[in-house]
Write an enzyme that holds these catalytic residues in place. Structure first.
Site, mmCIF file in Angstrom:
data_model
loop_
_atom_site.group_PDB
_atom_site.id
_atom_site.type_symbol
_atom_site.label_atom_id
_atom_site.label_comp_id
_atom_site.label_asym_id
_atom_site.label_seq_id
_atom_site.Cartn_x
_atom_site.Cartn_y
_atom_site.Cartn_z
ATOM 1 N N HIS A 145 28.749 -23.627 3.184
ATOM 2 C CA HIS A 145 29.567 -22.477 3.635
ATOM 3 C C HIS A 145 30.347 -21.637 2.432
ATOM 4 C CE1 HIS A 145 33.054 -25.171 3.432
ATOM 5 N NE2 HIS A 145 33.817 -23.923 3.239
ATOM 6 N N ASP A 175 26.034 -29.120 5.643
ATOM 7 C CA ASP A 175 27.149 -28.197 4.860
ATOM 8 C C ASP A 175 27.024 -28.458 3.335
ATOM 9 O OD1 ASP A 175 28.872 -26.251 4.662
ATOM 10 O OD2 ASP A 175 30.762 -27.442 4.628
ATOM 11 N N GLY A 252 39.503 -23.574 -0.383
ATOM 12 C CA GLY A 252 39.075 -23.172 -1.701
ATOM 13 C C GLY A 252 39.069 -24.541 -2.457
ATOM 14 N N ASN A 253 39.341 -25.608 -1.743
ATOM 15 C CA ASN A 253 39.025 -26.948 -2.041
ATOM 16 C C ASN A 253 37.585 -27.532 -1.743
ATOM 17 O OD1 ASN A 253 42.309 -28.037 -2.006
ATOM 18 N ND2 ASN A 253 40.890 -29.046 -3.447
ATOM 19 N N SER A 254 36.984 -26.676 -0.896
ATOM 20 C CA SER A 254 35.689 -26.970 -0.202
ATOM 21 C C SER A 254 34.643 -26.908 -1.258
ATOM 22 C CB SER A 254 35.117 -25.925 0.673
ATOM 23 O OG SER A 254 35.993 -26.021 1.923
ATOM 24 N N LEU A 312 11.782 -31.839 17.993
ATOM 25 C CA LEU A 312 11.138 -32.360 19.380
ATOM 26 C C LEU A 312 10.485 -30.985 20.020
ATOM 27 C CD1 LEU A 312 14.046 -34.471 21.258
ATOM 28 C CD2 LEU A 312 12.115 -35.048 19.700
ATOM 29 N N GLY A 313 10.934 -29.766 19.527
ATOM 30 C CA GLY A 313 10.135 -28.467 20.127
ATOM 31 C C GLY A 313 10.689 -28.325 21.409
ATOM 32 N N ILE A 314 12.113 -28.363 21.752
ATOM 33 C CA ILE A 314 12.656 -28.043 23.145
ATOM 34 C C ILE A 314 13.748 -27.170 23.001
ATOM 35 C CG2 ILE A 314 11.738 -30.275 24.007
ATOM 36 C CD1 ILE A 314 14.692 -31.322 23.846
ATOM 37 N N MET A 316 17.547 -26.998 25.093
ATOM 38 C CA MET A 316 18.201 -27.630 26.010
ATOM 39 C C MET A 316 19.469 -27.212 26.153
ATOM 40 S SD MET A 316 18.551 -30.793 23.159
ATOM 41 C CE MET A 316 18.810 -30.122 21.400
#
Length: 424
Positions: A145, A175, A252-254, A312-314, A316
């Site tokens: 992010h 992330d 900012g610590n991210s 899985l190709g679904i 849900m």
């Protein structure tokens, strides 16, 4: 005669006693008054500001007796040079209209004369840590992010030197992101410690640029509050295991490191996890992505530029979003089944299609993991590698079934709110 003499003596002694008592009271009162006067004088004298010169009021700085080479200080020094600020620069469209009283307005010139240009400006700032130096290149891990939406990236080294950065790869589910920079001015790289070996209560340090690069290399101290918290992370709401700490982690610590007292990185801090989970800033609760997970993601991004996960190709929805009436009338579920995910669509030729799964099947277990919602299903699924097999447990028309899934690579998917369909 004797009686008269005795009465006289009694009166005489009574008078003496009375006079003595009276004298005692007077004497005590005088003594008390004198004592109060003395106390008042002493009080006035002790509180009055002394007159005279102020030359004797100077002081000096004494030798610092604190231990300047403590465990925390040494840990910080060993990593500090590897911690950087990450600058996310994005295009800002500017109009060339006429500057009027209220700002930019329309020009009297024709539309063909007006123009606009794109200028890169700082959109946000975060943190990162240099973990590898190889030849002329150095590599930085940060949060996804922090770099999301960027048109250009810059890194400010611990010595203040600003360098350009290329994006190697990102992973929204965890992330995390990896950047590449020129290694000429890189003097320090950080190393990763085993996040499986940490324990609640041990001391940790968080390093980064809270509120931006103006406060670069800020260090805060805390402890590990919990080593295995489960949170929804990334854009698809996948459940992930994170480290909880009370070391201050602010905006900012991210992307900055969470280190142990040996100076090893045991996690990458993520303010986004805290804000998404709590809904507002909460004192003393921060989260970091465990280093073992970080290393796994880094190595895949370096190798492939992306993270390959099974799908899985679904599409849900969570069973909890289906009314109890529909659970009974449409899904025909037994009352004992209250959690899981409902398949709303199956892609032709997908893993689920090949295994025989259909619309309105309710998945309750994948492998040995109970499925309670879409996030838990993804968390269980992402523990497998492409090419592996996984056993799925599901309900159809009220009956429990199992099937074997041969997992293939996922396509890029986006998720929506839990109340809407989610893809995998």
């Amino acid at each position: 005669m004797n009686r008269i003499k005795q009465a006289f003596k009694d009166r005489l002694w009574l008078g003496v006693i009375i006079v003595g008592l009276f004298a005692g009271l007077i004497g005590g009162g005088i003594a008390l008054g004198i004592n109060n006067l003395v106390q008042h004088h002493e009080e006035v004298t002790s509180t009055r500001v002394p007159a005279g010169s102020n030359r004797s009021g100077g002081t000096k700085v004494n030798k610092n007796k604190a231990d300047l080479s403590g465990e925390a200080s040494q840990a910080y020094k060993s990593v500090q040079g590897a911690v950087v600020s990450v600058i996310n620069k994005q295009k800002v469209q500017q109009s060339s209209g006429t500057l009027g009283i209220f700002g930019y307005g329309s020009s009297n010139r024709s539309n063909s004369d007006s123009s606009s240009d794109n200028k890169l400006e700082t959109a946000s700032e975060g943190s990162g840590v240099i973990y590898k130096k190889s030849g002329n290149s150095a590599y930085v891990v940060t949060n996804n992010h922090v770099v999301k939406g960027s048109n250009a990236l810059q890194v400010i080294l611990s010595n203040g030197k600003k360098v350009n950065a290329d994006l190697v790869g990102t992973d929204s589910a965890t992330d995390l992101a990896v950047l590449k920079i020129n290694a000429t001015n890189v003097k320090t790289v950080a190393s990763f410690g085993n996040s499986n070996s940490i324990v609640p209560g041990q001391d940790v340090l968080a390093i980064g640029s809270p509120m931006g690069s103006e406060y670069a290399n800020t260090v805060t101290k805390g402890i590990i509050s919990a080593k295995d918290r489960t949170l929804k992370a990334g854009t698809d709401g996948t459940l992930t295991s994170v480290i909880q700490t009370d070391a201050a982690i602010n905006s900012g610590n991210s992307g900055g490191p969470l280190i142990n007292m040996a100076g090893q990185v045991i996690g990458i801090n993520s303010m986004k996890l805290a804000s998404d989970t709590q809904g507002s800033s909460v004192e003393g609760i921060g989260f970091a992505i465990p280093s073992n997970e970080v290393v796994t993601i880094i190595n895949q991004l370096i190798k492939n530029g992306k993270i390959t996960r099974p799908s899985l190709g679904i599409s849900m929805v969570d069973l909890s979003n289906v009314t109890s009436d529909q659970q009974q009338s449409v899904l025909k579920l037994p009352t004992s089944v209250s959690k899981g995910v409902v398949i709303m669509d199956v892609n032709s030729g997908s893993v689920a299609d090949t295994a025989g799964l259909k619309k309105y099947d309710v998945i309750t277990k994948l492998g040995d993991t109970q499925v309670t919602d879409a996030g838990s299903l993804k968390a269980a699924l992402y523990k497998y590698k492409v090419g592996q097999n996984a056993k799925v447990t599901y309900y159809r028309d009220g009956q429990q079934h199992t099937a074997t899934l041969h997992l293939t690579e996922s396509a890029d998917t986006t998720s929506t709110d839990d109340s809407q369909q989610d893809n995998n």
